[in-house]
Design an enzyme around this catalytic site. Structure first.
Site, mmCIF file in Angstrom:
data_model
loop_
_atom_site.group_PDB
_atom_site.id
_atom_site.type_symbol
_atom_site.label_atom_id
_atom_site.label_comp_id
_atom_site.label_asym_id
_atom_site.label_seq_id
_atom_site.Cartn_x
_atom_site.Cartn_y
_atom_site.Cartn_z
ATOM 1 N N SER A 104 -2.422 9.901 -2.082
ATOM 2 C CA SER A 104 -2.039 9.934 -0.675
ATOM 3 C C SER A 104 -3.252 10.129 0.224
ATOM 4 O O SER A 104 -4.110 9.275 0.319
ATOM 5 C CB SER A 104 -0.981 11.015 -0.448
ATOM 6 O OG SER A 104 -0.438 10.935 0.847
ATOM 7 N N ASP A 269 -1.806 6.022 1.470
ATOM 8 C CA ASP A 269 -0.718 5.278 0.823
ATOM 9 C C ASP A 269 0.405 4.920 1.774
ATOM 10 O O ASP A 269 1.447 4.417 1.347
ATOM 11 C CB ASP A 269 -0.176 6.046 -0.377
ATOM 12 C CG ASP A 269 0.538 7.333 0.009
ATOM 13 O OD1 ASP A 269 0.235 7.896 1.086
ATOM 14 O OD2 ASP A 269 1.410 7.786 -0.762
ATOM 15 N N ASP A 271 2.507 6.702 3.631
ATOM 16 C CA ASP A 271 3.728 7.478 3.854
ATOM 17 C C ASP A 271 3.611 8.344 5.103
ATOM 18 O O ASP A 271 4.612 8.648 5.742
ATOM 19 C CB ASP A 271 4.138 8.302 2.622
ATOM 20 C CG ASP A 271 3.121 9.347 2.196
ATOM 21 O OD1 ASP A 271 2.010 9.378 2.757
ATOM 22 O OD2 ASP A 271 3.445 10.131 1.278
#
Length: 508
Positions: A104, A269, A271
């Site tokens: 992430s 990533d 998100d």
């Protein structure tokens, strides 16, 4: 063995998230889901399917090769998806399983493993089952049940569904200018594409995928987004109504836009999402959350619309959701999916849970019925659009927010939200003392603030009549007790709470 944290398995690739670990986890996941398939009549009779993807990190290919080998030796059908945003992998895991290799927003030296089933992250019980199989060195499947991975490309289908879902909100983008800082992460092939297909004029920064993250740190913060903020602010200097199409020579409203209506920053990533206003200032993450939570609540026709969030989220969320006729439920950090499941289970036991809504419904809630519906779930920077899917999705947030801004403008969306000063501080506390300190604080904090409403489900949270609040909870990764507070006089509140916390640590 304790492998999983609040966001899957994550850590440095040289000592923790190694190819050896990826191989072992792949083998364990394969064994676990084969067992679940055999025990559940709802599973298909053939071997269960796992979609495997990775982000753009340099270490991704080696870890993917090891994970693929473990899954194949575990006897499951492996679909190799290559590089994907995490929400696209989650979308592809609907009706099957998914493994995402990503750290992430962590630095490029790290990588990680996230597991999905049917669009939702593994819960703690499922993660523990995998941990136990890794610890026990799970056996491989019989030799004649090993599989060979095949290629799949789910990105286009995901982007199509995001575009269709977002089209149910706000207004067409019609040339709205938006600046998107992809941070050399996996939003690069996703967010700009969706916004352009929705009609926006998009300018990207750091728009190539590069696992070294050369443009900026992969965690989007006011500091790492300095270039985006300056880019937006400079472009908007002296521009009235920036980012909107202007009348052309004939007076039609389809001339070129100047400046940018707003900016978007993503993590590695895709998100997470951060919003930058037309002045180049970062919009507080809880304000963005409150805007979306209120919108979903107001557009629901449920008698009991519910927003799930975390203990560190602002009271401004509660204010806007209550004003819209809903309620807020909180769950531990990193466990929004568990909070959604808990609310659903409680409503199901009471006989009040609605039926699942369809993807793409305009303003759809998480369930369709007359009673309890989960309409939205989020923690700061990370949003689950429940009607779209059960995963955190920064790309869907970008599309929905852009449509809302096109309809009303960012300032108008923010206007109803009361933005009080917010602070987070850390008080040193040895790890082995955290339990006794928190036990003591469950008594001493309410005693120090007798007029506050007290919630001890996830730390100690105090809420006051003027909508200010404080939360005290132990850090899960560092030797600290965290203090969060929001108040018109936040410094005074933090100072009082710190005194109580420090006294509890000294007495431990």
């Amino acid at each position: 063995m304790n492998l999983f944290g609040t966001a899957g398995i994550r850590g440095g690739v040289e000592e923790r998230v190694t190819p050896s670990l990826a191989l072992a986890v792949g083998r364990a996941v394969g064994a676990e889901i084969r067992l679940r398939s055999e025990e559940s009549s709802s599973e298909p009779s053939s071997e269960p399917t796992v979609v495997l993807a990775r982000d753009g990190r340099v270490t991704g290919p080696a870890l993917a090769a090891a994970m693929e080998a473990g899954l194949a030796a575990g006897g499951v059908d492996v679909r190799r998806a290559g590089q994907l945003p995490t929400p696209a992998l989650a979308h592809a895991s609907r009706g099957r399983y998914g493994v995402m290799l990503t750290a992430s927003h962590n630095p490029p030296t790290d990588n990680g493993i996230k597991l999905f089933r049917d669009g939702t992250e593994f819960d703690r019980d499922a993660e523990r089952a995998v941990e136990e199989r890794v610890a026990d060195e799970a056996a491989v499947a019989p030799w004649d049940e090993w599989t060979e991975a095949t290629r799949t490309d789910p990105l286009d289908g995901y982007l199509d569904d995001v575009r269709e879902y977002a089209a149910g909100f706000g207004a067409p983008l019609d040339g709205l200018r938006v600046a998107v800082d992809c941070g050399n992460g996996m939003s690069a092939p996703a967010t700009p594409t969706v916004l352009r297909e929705l009609g926006a004029d998009v300018v990207t920064l750091n728009g190539n995928v590069d696992g070294h993250f050369p443009g900026r740190g992969s965690k989007p913060t006011p500091e790492t987004l300095a270039d985006l903020r300056a880019f937006v602010a400079d472009a908007n200097e002296g521009v009235d109504d920036p980012g909107r199409q202007r009348p052309d020579a004939e007076g039609a409203g389809d001339g070129d836009a100047e400046g940018f209506a707003f900016g978007i920053g993503h993590d590695g990533d895709a998100d997470r999402i951060v919003i930058v206003d037309a002045d180049g200032e970062v919009v507080h993450e809880d304000t963005v959350l409150a805007v979306l939570a209120e919108r979903y609540t107001r557009e629901s026709d449920a008698a009991d619309p519910v927003v799930v969030t975390t203990p560190n989220a602002s009271g401004r969320i509660d204010e806007r959701v209550r004003a819209a006729g809903g309620r807020v439920e909180r769950v531990r950090l990193g466990a929004l999916h568990e909070g959604i499941a808990a609310v659903r289970e409680e409503a199901n036991e009471a006989g009040t849970l609605g039926e699942a809504g369809a993807v793409g419904e305009a303003g759809a809630a998480g369930e369709v019925g007359d009673d309890t519906r989960i309409v939205f779930a989020a923690e700061p920077w990370k949003h689950i659009h429940v009607a779209f899917g059960g995963w955190i999705d920064g790309v869907a947030s970008a599309a929905v927010i852009a449509r809302l801004v096109a309809d009303e403008g960012l300032d108008a969306l923010r206007e109803p939200v009361t933005e009080r000063p917010y602070r987070k501080v850390s008080v040193s506390c040895p790890d082995d003392a955290k339990e006794s300190v928190m036990d003591r604080l469950e008594t001493t904090l309410p005693d120090a603030f007798p007029d506050a409403a007290v919630d001890t489900d996830h730390g100690v949270r105090l809420e006051f009549a003027d909508a200010s609040w404080t939360l005290v909870r132990p850090s899960g990764t560092e030797p600290y007790v965290r203090v969060y507070a929001e108040s018109d006089d936040v410094d005074a509140l933090v100072a009082e709470v710190e005194d109580v916390v420090e006294s509890a640590v000294a007495a431990a």
